[in-house]
Design a protein around this motif. Structure first.
Motif, PDB file in Angstrom:
ATOM      1  N   GLN A   6       0.842  -0.975   0.020  1.00 57.21           N
ATOM      2  CA  GLN A   6      -0.157  -0.129  -0.071  1.00 57.21           C
ATOM      3  C   GLN A   6       0.932   1.356   0.032  1.00 57.21           C
ATOM      4  OE1 GLN A   6      -2.230  -1.493   3.767  1.00 57.21           O
ATOM      5  NE2 GLN A   6      -3.934  -0.620   2.440  1.00 57.21           N
ATOM      6  N   ASN A 195       4.988 -12.769   7.951  1.00 59.13           N
ATOM      7  CA  ASN A 195       3.933 -11.615   7.929  1.00 59.13           C
ATOM      8  C   ASN A 195       3.161 -11.847   6.790  1.00 59.13           C
ATOM      9  OD1 ASN A 195       5.102 -11.262  10.471  1.00 59.13           O
ATOM     10  ND2 ASN A 195       5.780  -9.086   9.821  1.00 59.13           N
ATOM     11  N   GLU A 196       3.474 -11.703   5.539  1.00 58.79           N
ATOM     12  CA  GLU A 196       3.035 -11.537   4.106  1.00 58.79           C
ATOM     13  C   GLU A 196       2.643 -12.872   3.661  1.00 58.79           C
ATOM     14  OE1 GLU A 196       2.316  -8.512   2.270  1.00 58.79           O
ATOM     15  OE2 GLU A 196       2.566  -7.880   4.226  1.00 58.79           O
ATOM     16  N   ARG A 329       1.503  -4.863   3.291  1.00 61.03           N
ATOM     17  CA  ARG A 329       0.236  -4.404   3.632  1.00 61.03           C
ATOM     18  C   ARG A 329       0.476  -4.809   5.172  1.00 61.03           C
ATOM     19  NH1 ARG A 329      -4.182  -3.716   1.142  1.00 61.03           N
ATOM     20  NH2 ARG A 329      -3.372  -4.545  -0.625  1.00 61.03           N
ATOM     21  N   SER A 330       1.158  -5.801   5.471  1.00 66.25           N
ATOM     22  CA  SER A 330       1.215  -6.327   6.923  1.00 66.25           C
ATOM     23  C   SER A 330       1.770  -5.388   7.901  1.00 66.25           C
ATOM     24  CB  SER A 330       2.025  -7.823   6.807  1.00 66.25           C
ATOM     25  OG  SER A 330       3.254  -7.803   6.548  1.00 66.25           O
ATOM     26  N   GLU A 333      -0.785  -2.633   8.642  1.00 65.10           N
ATOM     27  CA  GLU A 333      -1.644  -3.292   9.600  1.00 65.10           C
ATOM     28  C   GLU A 333      -1.144  -3.175  10.874  1.00 65.10           C
ATOM     29  OE1 GLU A 333      -2.692  -6.970   7.731  1.00 65.10           O
ATOM     30  OE2 GLU A 333      -4.094  -5.949   6.483  1.00 65.10           O
ATOM     31  N   GLN A 334       0.083  -3.650  11.064  1.00 70.87           N
ATOM     32  CA  GLN A 334       0.907  -3.559  12.306  1.00 70.87           C
ATOM     33  C   GLN A 334       0.893  -2.090  12.853  1.00 70.87           C
ATOM     34  OE1 GLN A 334       4.387  -5.677  11.803  1.00 70.87           O
ATOM     35  NE2 GLN A 334       3.250  -7.677  12.576  1.00 70.87           N
ATOM     36  N   ARG A 336      -0.968   0.610  12.132  1.00 68.40           N
ATOM     37  CA  ARG A 336      -2.397   1.040  12.565  1.00 68.40           C
ATOM     38  C   ARG A 336      -2.687   0.325  13.805  1.00 68.40           C
ATOM     39  NH1 ARG A 336      -3.701  -0.356   6.956  1.00 68.40           N
ATOM     40  NH2 ARG A 336      -3.837   1.613   5.430  1.00 68.40           N
ATOM     41  N   ALA A 337      -2.570  -0.746  14.029  1.00 70.88           N
ATOM     42  CA  ALA A 337      -2.939  -1.459  15.507  1.00 70.88           C
ATOM     43  C   ALA A 337      -2.261  -0.705  16.433  1.00 70.88           C
ATOM     44  CB  ALA A 337      -2.911  -3.103  15.276  1.00 70.88           C
ATOM     45  N   SER A 347      -3.331   8.777  11.726  1.00 73.11           N
ATOM     46  CA  SER A 347      -3.551   7.507  11.098  1.00 73.11           C
ATOM     47  C   SER A 347      -2.682   7.512   9.851  1.00 73.11           C
ATOM     48  CB  SER A 347      -5.022   7.277  10.809  1.00 73.11           C
ATOM     49  OG  SER A 347      -5.571   8.214  10.016  1.00 73.11           O
TER      50      SER A 347
END
Length: 348
Positions: A6, A195-196, A329-330, A333-334, A336-337, A347
């Motif tokens: 991304q 992770n991917e 992508r992973s 996501e991490q 954001r978390a 964000s």
């Protein structure tokens, strides 16, 4: 190896990384330094040393493996040599101090070396050799890591990935730079592949029984393989000695990696040697000579075939990612978390 990415603005990623680190107790200047190191690695396509590492850093800070507010202390027995005790600092914080010390001593002595103990992961080595090259210094940099590599023919994890960074200033384009793990692949790439949901290239790792594997989970439990068979293994062993034998830093086989236990104070060892070109013939002479070599390498192929000098691919990636980075992508996501966990109103 990684296929799902991304795109994000570089400024947004840097701001998020700084905010995460500051929320974890890291002083603003140190957070900025660490964020720049990680984001630049992603810009250069070195995702194994980029923001993938940030959740690990923050967990290690939370559990005590990394000290966010260290007291750095130096000792010295010679004018061009120093030992830095990093007090379990972020590796970037320790290395910035060490680079500055090498430049300070090297401008006077012509050559300088700093050995670091009680440190942690310092990111991509070229982040440091670039600073030395910008000041007209050639450099040699290495570090110990956690235990992930078996010596050639072995099955026991004795060695780290033992990175080697060599840099030389050039008068055109950018420094001539070799920045590599002495395993066939960086351990961070194993984590990224896991992770991917990707497989590793063949020849990177063996499982716990010593059998070749492309499964990143089996590789993490087993061992990475040194590059270059017995010759690469020999280089890796010697880098282990260079990184850790000059100080009280631990060898890889004595170290509990924060990937396995984030509360572990790894006591990584680093070694930086800087050579001031101005103390020899002259800085301009060396930079011109290095640029000649750099270009001769690029011109060595047949017509129509692009040949890269060491460091060219990463610089090309960075140029293309000057304002926007395509993260796995992973990793996104991490991040954001992690921002949500820290209750950050920011964000990506």
């Amino acid at each position: 190896m990684l296929h799902t990415h991304q795109s994000f603005a570089v400024t947004d990623l840097h701001r998020l990384a700084v905010s995460i680190l500051v929320s974890s107790g890291v002083p603003a200047d140190d957070a900025d330094l660490t964020a720049r190191s990680l984001v630049q690695a992603d810009q250069r396509g070195i995702f194994s040393h980029g923001l993938l590492r940030l959740p690990l850093y923050t967990e290690a800070i939370r559990l005590g493996g990394i000290n966010p507010t260290p007291t750095l202390s130096y000792s010295s027995k010679a004018a061009a040599v120093a030992v830095l005790d990093a007090d379990a600092a972020l590796g970037q914080v320790a290395m910035q101090s060490a680079v500055d010390k090498v430049l300070e001593m090297g401008r006077v002595q012509g050559i300088a070396a700093v050995a670091v103990q009680n440190s942690s992961h310092y990111g991509a080595g070229a982040f440091w050799s670039d600073q030395l090259a910008a000041a007209g210094f050639l450099s040699f940099i290495t570090s110990s890591t956690g235990p992930v590599v078996a010596p050639h023919g072995g099955t026991t994890k004795v060695l780290g990935t033992n990175p080697l960074t060599l840099g030389a200033p050039a008068s055109a384009d950018w420094p001539l730079t070799a920045d590599l793990a002495t395993s066939n692949g960086a351990y961070g790439k194993v984590i990224a592949a896991r992770n991917e949901g990707q497989q590793l290239p063949e020849g990177w790792a063996v499982d716990t029984e010593g059998n070749p594997t492309t499964d990143p989970n089996e590789a993490a439990a087993g061992s990475m393989i040194p590059f270059g068979n017995h010759k690469g293994s020999a280089v890796s062993v010697l880098l282990e000695a260079f990184a850790s034998s000059l100080t009280a830093a631990t060898y890889a086989y004595e170290t509990v990696d924060i990937w396995s236990s984030p509360s572990s104070r790894m006591n990584n060892g680093h070694l930086i040697v800087g050579i001031n070109a101005e103390a020899f013939t002259s800085r301009s002479h060396t930079e011109a000579r290095v640029a000649d070599l750099q270009q001769r390498v690029r011109d060595s192929g047949p017509a129509g075939r692009e040949i890269h000098a060491p460091g060219d691919p990463e610089r090309g990636e960075e140029g293309a990612a000057a304002t926007s980075v395509r993260l796995p992508r992973s990793t996104a996501e991490q991040l954001r978390a992690l921002a949500l966990k820290l209750s950050l109103n920011i964000s990506i």
